[in-house]
Scaffold this active site. Structure first.
Site, PDB file in Angstrom:
ATOM      1  N   SER A 114       0.849  -1.182   0.000  1.00  0.00           N
ATOM      2  CA  SER A 114       0.000   0.000   0.000  1.00  0.00           C
ATOM      3  C   SER A 114       0.891   1.240   0.000  1.00  0.00           C
ATOM      4  O   SER A 114       1.681   1.432  -0.916  1.00  0.00           O
ATOM      5  CB  SER A 114      -0.961  -0.046   1.187  1.00  0.00           C
ATOM      6  OG  SER A 114      -1.996   0.877   1.027  1.00  0.00           O
TER       7      SER A 114
ATOM      8  N   HIS B  83      -7.494  -5.627  -1.202  1.00  0.00           N
ATOM      9  CA  HIS B  83      -6.373  -4.969  -0.533  1.00  0.00           C
ATOM     10  C   HIS B  83      -5.964  -5.694   0.748  1.00  0.00           C
ATOM     11  O   HIS B  83      -4.868  -5.460   1.270  1.00  0.00           O
ATOM     12  CB  HIS B  83      -6.776  -3.522  -0.213  1.00  0.00           C
ATOM     13  CG  HIS B  83      -5.626  -2.580  -0.036  1.00  0.00           C
ATOM     14  ND1 HIS B  83      -4.733  -2.291  -1.052  1.00  0.00           N
ATOM     15  CD2 HIS B  83      -5.217  -1.845   1.038  1.00  0.00           C
ATOM     16  CE1 HIS B  83      -3.840  -1.423  -0.622  1.00  0.00           C
ATOM     17  NE2 HIS B  83      -4.094  -1.144   0.649  1.00  0.00           N
TER      18      HIS B  83
END
Length: 669
Positions: A529, A642
């Site tokens: 990320s 994610h």
């Protein structure tokens, strides 16, 4: 030295861990029910069951037989336990006698239930659920068709039409439903073009407090609002009252037992996405709101990064006499349990230490049951007495496995960045290999996501696996991280790749200068990320790293703005603009702009259903590097969002770990 059956950590050890979640004590504090989570036998997902025990840890046993049972809650009289169970693709509330028996389904809402809470008298359940309703909003989600050849277009009018956790918006809103347990009947008490969250009962069961952003009549587009308001409503749906004025982003609520106050954890958005979360108190007597954090640097809630996916307490908890409120606080790589005075007069650290307190539930006589993790164990249930400082381990879910594993203990270090910022960092030595000035070993710099999160004293399987493979692991909290006050966490906004990059290089330099057994020619870097963004950034700024692995990363802020579920507001807040007004600003902070500088072999890992950092970010980065002749590889994980590293498909989590270690094995040996 190798001992008995001990062995180095392997990626497949993930299959053997059991995670302890959501402990809740009964009204007397004598029994505890909790969620036990582990990879299922087919290794295609996770089994979640409820387990129950006495508060001293005795008579611990499995309590439900479902495969997806979670969110347990005792009835006020302690005779029943309600919980959420996924069954036939819908999540409903189920109820089981607290002394044992068969669980029965209680609710049957068409779209299932996302959250619930017992009323104080035990006669009702407050449900949060998607509401089927006619709406003038034009977003229309494609419905499941019996005919597989039938395709329907998805019409989108909302900017927030997707989320990484929920996928594409289905056109329904989350609202409140009051359900009568005995009759099975109920009613919706909220409705409209807004979503409700964080709902709680009043002390007398006659009202409900909740958070929502209800759009004003003249509001151009409520989807651009990041704040919400605190409301109360009577259980028949009348008497709606708004207590705030659009100045907070509310996270969770709790109503005091004496009925005089509502406590809420919220951001006042003074530093936008980097604002510390604080605890506030609404006085229902005079409508005044007071910040209850006497220390302005407190960060209320758990933001410590790991890869276990355990979760953390969702809301503040009042003492029975309403004088105190219990919350978690994140500070310098630890998560503590705090007691704050309900009148804002001060706070006390009840439980601290070099660890991660995931959950807590008050018992009796000032004791707590907590789920606590450390760098050497992923989380067990403990009985803690703050008054005496004594703690007793109640569960032993992972003792046998951990006894087999050779683990690395992080060494904490404190240093100073080039421009005077104090930095906290950790070094984990490799396991079961000789290392010295004459036998140098490779190392990997790990970078956390967020960026407004923190690394610290918790279990990270990825770190232990790398140490078992013969690497030293370096990790730190560069500026932008939580745990060090408001100025520090705000320091990276508008400066991605600036001071944060210098902090990371300062830590890398320090480790090499003070550790003669790390080989400076064999240093790798990885992160996910924001950590993936920073990995991409680093290889475009320096050639000092011999190999890199970038995960669920950002490469181009210009396109990220339009494709991420948070892109439009996150980019404006963190980078400082949008593509039509600040094109150069966004490009200047984009790793893709520096692709021509990259010489480091880099592995790109990305989930195909990641809507937070969509896979086009990885594709752009891969295409540019390939075109420029850089050694690179793209690994796409199907059906992964994610959260792959924390709670994704178990087999894909294993493959991810194997890809990381395989890349470093090839380029750092």
């Amino acid at each position: 030295m190798m001992m008995g059956k001990q062995h180095k950590v392997q990626a497949e050890d993930l299959y053997r861990f059991r995670w302890i979640q959501e402990p809740v004590a009964d009204p007397t504090g004598q029994r505890i029910v909790y969620v036990s989570r582990q990879v299922n036998e087919k290794r295609t997902g996770y089994d979640l069951q409820l387990r129950i025990m006495q508060a001293d840890g005795s008579d611990e046993r499995q309590f439900t037989a479902g495969s997806s049972d979670r969110a347990p809650a005792w009835s006020p009289d302690g005779q029943r336990i309600a919980f959420l169970r996924l069954h036939d693709k819908k999540t409903q509330v189920w109820i089981i006698p607290a002394n044992g028996g068969e669980a029965t389904v209680a609710t049957s809402l068409l779209e299932g239930v996302s959250a619930f809470q017992w009323s104080p008298d035990g006669n009702h359940l407050l449900l949060t659920a998607e509401q089927e309703q006619d709406t003038e909003e034009t977003t229309d989600h494609s419905k499941q068709a019996d005919d597989n050849d039938k395709l329907e277009a998805l019409i989108v009018d909302r900017i927030t039409y997707k989320s990484d956790s929920g996928g594409l918006w289905n056109g329904r809103r989350e609202h409140l439903y009051v359900y009568h347990v005995e009759t099975g009947k109920g009613q919706w008490i909220t409705s409209g073009a807004y979503d409700v969250h964080a709902a709680v009962w009043s002390h007398d069961g006659q009202q409900i407090a909740f958070a929502a952003h209800m759009p004003a009549d003249d509001e151009a587009d409520p989807d651009f609002a990041l704040t919400s308001d605190l409301y109360s409503i009577r259980i028949d749906g009348s008497g709606l009252t708004c207590w705030t004025n659009n100045q907070y982003e509310l996270a969770s609520l709790s109503w005091s037992p004496d009925g005089k106050q509502i406590a809420f954890i919220a951001s006042d958005e003074s530093y936008h996405n980097a604002t510390l979360l604080r605890l506030y108190g609404l006085s229902l007597h005079d409508s005044s709101i007071t910040c209850l954090c006497d220390d302005a640097e407190l960060m209320i809630t758990n933001v410590l990064v790991g890869d276990t996916g355990i979760g953390a307490n969702a809301r503040p908890i009042y003492s029975k006499d309403s004088k105190h409120i219990y919350v978690q606080s994140s500070a310098e790589g630890t998560v503590q349990l705090l007691q704050l005075a309900a009148d804002g007069s001060g706070h006390t650290v009840l439980l601290d230490g070099q660890r991660n307190i995931h959950y807590f539930t008050p018992l009796h006589n000032g004791t707590f049951a907590i789920v606590s993790a450390s760098p050497l164990q992923p989380g067990e249930l403990f009985l803690a007495d703050p008054a005496t400082g004594t703690e007793t381990q109640l569960t032993h879910a992972n003792d046998a496995l951990l006894a087999e594993l050779l683990l690395s203990t992080p060494q904490e270090l404190h240093l100073t960045s080039v421009d005077g910022h104090p930095l906290q960092a950790w070094l984990m030595p490799p396991v079961d290999v000789e290392y010295s000035a004459d036998h140098k070993v490779p190392a990997v710099l790990e970078i956390h996501g967020g960026p407004h999160m923190m690394y610290g004293f918790t279990f990270v399987l990825e770190f232990q696996l790398l140490c078992s493979q013969g690497y030293a692991v370096i990790f730190t909290n560069p500026r932008g991280s939580h745990g060090y006050g408001q100025t520090f966490v705000n320091a990276c906004r508008g400066d991605y790749g600036g001071g944060d990059y210098r902090d990371l290089m300062t830590v890398a330099d320090y480790m090499l200068e003070h550790t003669d057994w790390i080989d400076p020619q064999r240093i790798g870097v990885t992160g996910g990320s924001y950590g993936g963004f920073m990995t991409n950034w680093i290889v475009g700024q320096t050639d000092r790293f011999k190999a890199a692995v970038t995960q669920r990363s950002i490469s181009n802020w210009i396109s990220f703005y339009g494709v991420s579920d948070i892109g439009f507001y996150f980019t404006e807040d963190q980078i400082g603009g949008n593509p039509w007004d600040k094109l150069e600003q966004l490009w200047k902070h984009s790793p893709l702009a520096y692709a021509g500088n990259v010489k480091t072999p880099i592995l790109i890992l990305h989930g195909e259903k990641d809507l937070r950092c969509p896979i086009e970010q990885a594709e752009q980065w891969f295409t540019a590097l390939k075109r420029l002749g850089v050694t690179t590889r793209l690994v796409r994980f199907p059906e992964a969002n994610h959260e792959l590293s924390r709670s994704g498909h178990p087999q894909l989590r294993i493959q991810r770990l194997q890809q990381i270690t395989g890349w470093f094995e090839h380029y750092l040996r």
